[in-house]
Design a protein around this motif. Structure first.
Motif, short mmCIF file in Angstrom:
data_model
loop_
_atom_site.label_atom_id
_atom_site.label_comp_id
_atom_site.label_asym_id
_atom_site.label_seq_id
_atom_site.Cartn_x
_atom_site.Cartn_y
_atom_site.Cartn_z
N VAL A 94 38.18 30.99 117.66
CA VAL A 94 38.43 30.64 119.06
C VAL A 94 39.92 30.36 119.23
O VAL A 94 40.48 29.50 118.56
CB VAL A 94 37.61 29.40 119.47
N SER A 95 40.55 31.09 120.14
CA SER A 95 41.99 30.93 120.35
C SER A 95 42.32 30.11 121.60
O SER A 95 43.39 29.50 121.68
CB SER A 95 42.68 32.29 120.45
N ALA A 96 41.41 30.09 122.58
CA ALA A 96 41.70 29.34 123.81
C ALA A 96 40.40 28.98 124.52
O ALA A 96 39.49 29.81 124.63
CB ALA A 96 42.59 30.14 124.74
N THR A 97 40.34 27.74 125.00
CA THR A 97 39.22 27.33 125.85
C THR A 97 39.79 26.82 127.17
O THR A 97 40.16 27.59 128.03
CB THR A 97 38.35 26.26 125.16
N ARG A 98 39.92 25.50 127.31
CA ARG A 98 40.43 24.97 128.58
C ARG A 98 41.96 25.02 128.61
O ARG A 98 42.62 24.60 127.67
CB ARG A 98 39.96 23.53 128.81
N ARG A 99 42.48 25.53 129.71
CA ARG A 99 43.92 25.61 129.90
C ARG A 99 44.40 24.41 130.69
O ARG A 99 43.79 24.02 131.68
CB ARG A 99 44.28 26.91 130.63
N ASN A 100 45.49 23.80 130.23
CA ASN A 100 46.06 22.65 130.90
C ASN A 100 46.56 23.06 132.29
O ASN A 100 47.34 24.01 132.43
CB ASN A 100 47.21 22.10 130.05
N ARG A 101 46.13 22.34 133.32
CA ARG A 101 46.47 22.72 134.69
C ARG A 101 47.98 22.64 134.96
O ARG A 101 48.55 23.49 135.64
CB ARG A 101 45.72 21.82 135.68
N LEU B 195 46.89 30.51 138.88
CA LEU B 195 46.67 29.08 139.11
C LEU B 195 45.19 28.77 139.27
O LEU B 195 44.81 27.61 139.43
CB LEU B 195 47.42 28.62 140.37
N THR B 196 44.37 29.82 139.26
CA THR B 196 42.93 29.63 139.48
C THR B 196 42.11 30.24 138.35
O THR B 196 40.98 30.67 138.56
CB THR B 196 42.51 30.26 140.82
N SER B 197 42.68 30.30 137.16
CA SER B 197 41.98 30.89 136.02
C SER B 197 40.71 30.11 135.68
O SER B 197 40.66 28.88 135.80
CB SER B 197 42.91 30.90 134.81
N HIS C 56 39.84 29.61 132.82
CA HIS C 56 40.23 28.76 131.69
C HIS C 56 40.60 27.36 132.17
O HIS C 56 40.32 26.37 131.50
CB HIS C 56 41.42 29.37 130.95
N ILE C 57 41.25 27.27 133.33
CA ILE C 57 41.65 25.97 133.86
C ILE C 57 40.41 25.14 134.19
O ILE C 57 40.38 23.93 134.00
CB ILE C 57 42.52 26.15 135.12
N GLU C 58 39.36 25.82 134.65
CA GLU C 58 38.13 25.13 135.02
C GLU C 58 37.20 24.89 133.83
O GLU C 58 36.14 24.28 133.98
CB GLU C 58 37.39 25.95 136.08
N GLY C 59 37.59 25.39 132.65
CA GLY C 59 36.74 25.21 131.47
C GLY C 59 35.54 26.13 131.47
O GLY C 59 34.51 25.83 130.85
N ARG C 60 35.67 27.29 132.12
CA ARG C 60 34.55 28.22 132.23
C ARG C 60 34.82 29.54 131.54
O ARG C 60 34.17 30.55 131.83
CB ARG C 60 34.24 28.46 133.72
N GLY D 209 31.87 36.72 133.77
CA GLY D 209 32.44 38.02 133.43
C GLY D 209 33.80 38.28 134.05
O GLY D 209 34.29 39.41 134.02
N HIS D 210 34.44 37.23 134.57
CA HIS D 210 35.77 37.39 135.16
C HIS D 210 36.78 36.52 134.42
O HIS D 210 36.44 35.77 133.54
CB HIS D 210 35.75 37.03 136.64
#
Length: 270
Positions: free
Chosen positions: A136-143, A202-204, A206-210, A269-270
Motif C-alpha cells: 500500500v503506497s497511499a490511503t488518506r491524503r492530507n487536506r 482538491l476533491t480527491s 484520497h482526501i476523503e479516505g475513500r 471506481g473513480h
C-alpha cells in the motif's frame, strides 16, 4: 492581539473588539485595493459586509454569516492574513523543506473512512491469504498538503494570482513575494519538490479516505476468496493493475479498480 467576544452580525460587538477586527480587516482591504473601514468601534453594515466578503473570498465559507468568533475559522484566517511576512513564510524550496513534513499523507489502511476501511482490509486479507504480495503506497491524503500541491501548481502556471490563494487556518505560507516572477518561481520550486506531473485535485477521494493506491503481485495461479468466501483462480497477468478477474473479486468487497490509474482502487471506481 485577540478579541474577547464575537464581532459582526448578531455578535456581542464590544467596542474594543470591533476596533481590533476593523483594523485587521483594513489590513486585508488595503492589500486588495478595497475601500477601508473607519475603525471607530461601531459594527455597522460596512463592517459586517467586509466580514462577509472576507469569509467568502479568503476563508472560503459556502454560507458566510458575517460573524467572527474568538478562535473560530474567520478569526484564525484574519490574524494569519495580517501576520507579518518573513522570508520563512514565503513559498518556495526553503518553505517546502522546513514545513511539508508537517502535512504527511498516510499509507495505513486504518486511516481510511468507514465502511471502505473495513472492505479494503478484508480484500487485502484475502489477497495475502492467497499468497499475493500487497504494498500500500497511499490511503488518506492530507487536506492541507493537497491544498499546497494544488495551488503551487496553479500559481506556478499563472492560473491563479498569488494574492488570491485562499488562506487555510493554521497554515503559514505567503504565496505573494511582491513580484509575480518571484512568486511563480517559488511555487514552481514546490511543484518540483512535490514531484507533481498533473494538476492535483482538491476533491480527491484520497482526501476523503475513500481510495487506496496499492500494488498487488503474485506468481503462478492463486486462489483468492471473494466476499462470499468462494475461492476463485487468478492467474496471468500477475498484476493487480491489469488482471480483470482480480478486479471482479475486488468489486465483491466494494473495492473498485480505476483502470486509468494503475495502483488506484476506490469505493466507486473513480
Amino acid at each position: 492581539m485577540a478579541i474577547g467576544a464575537s464581532v459582526g452580525k448578531g455578535g456581542v460587538n464590544d467596542l474594543a473588539d470591533v476596533m481590533v477586527v476593523q483594523h485587521l480587516l483594513n489590513g486585508w482591504l488595503g492589500s486588495t485595493a478595497q475601500p477601508q473601514l473607519n475603525p471607530d468601534g461601531d459594527c455597522g453594515q460596512k463592517t459586517i459586509t467586509a466580514i462577509t466578503n472576507f469569509q467568502s473570498k479568503v476563508v472560503g465559507l459556502p454560507k458566510p454569516d458575517g460573524l467572527i468568533s474568538p478562535g473560530g475559522k474567520t478569526w484564525t484566517a484574519l490574524t494569519n492574513t495580517n501576520a507579518p511576512s518573513t522570508p520563512a513564510d514565503l513559498s518556495g524550496a526553503a518553505w517546502w523543506h522546513a514545513n511539508q513534513a508537517n502535512y504527511p499523507n498516510s499509507n495505513s489502511l486504518t486511516e481510511l473512512a468507514s465502511p471502505f476501511r473495513e472492505r479494503t482490509a478484508a480484500f487485502v486479507d484475502a489477497l495475502k491469504a492467497a499468497g499475493a504480495k500487497v504494498t500500500v503506497s497511499a490511503t488518506r491524503r492530507n487536506r492541507t498538503r493537497a491544498h499546497l500541491m494544488h495551488y503551487s501548481w496553479r500559481v506556478s502556471r499563472g492560473e491563479v494570482a498569488p494574492k488570491d490563494v485562499p488562506a487555510v487556518p493554521g497554515l503559514s505560507i505567503r504565496w505573494d513575494h511582491g513580484d509575480l516572477a518571484k512568486s511563480k518561481k517559488g511555487a514552481k520550486e514546490m511543484v518540483d519538490l512535490f514531484a507533481i506531473a498533473f494538476q492535483p485535485s482538491l476533491t480527491s477521494l484520497h482526501i476523503e479516505g475513500r481510495a487506496v493506491d496499492m500494488s498487488i503481485t503474485w506468481t503462478g495461479t492463486i486462489q483468492v476468496k471473494d466476499k462470499t468466501g468462494k475461492a476463485r483462480p487468478v492467474g496471468a497477468p500477475q498484476s493487480g493493475n491489469t488482471n480483470a478477474e482480480l478486479h471482479r473479486i475486488g468489486a465483491t468487497y466494494g473495492v473498485i479498480k480505476l483502470l486509468s490509474d494503475p495502483p488506484h482502487w476506490s469505493d466507486n471506481g473513480h
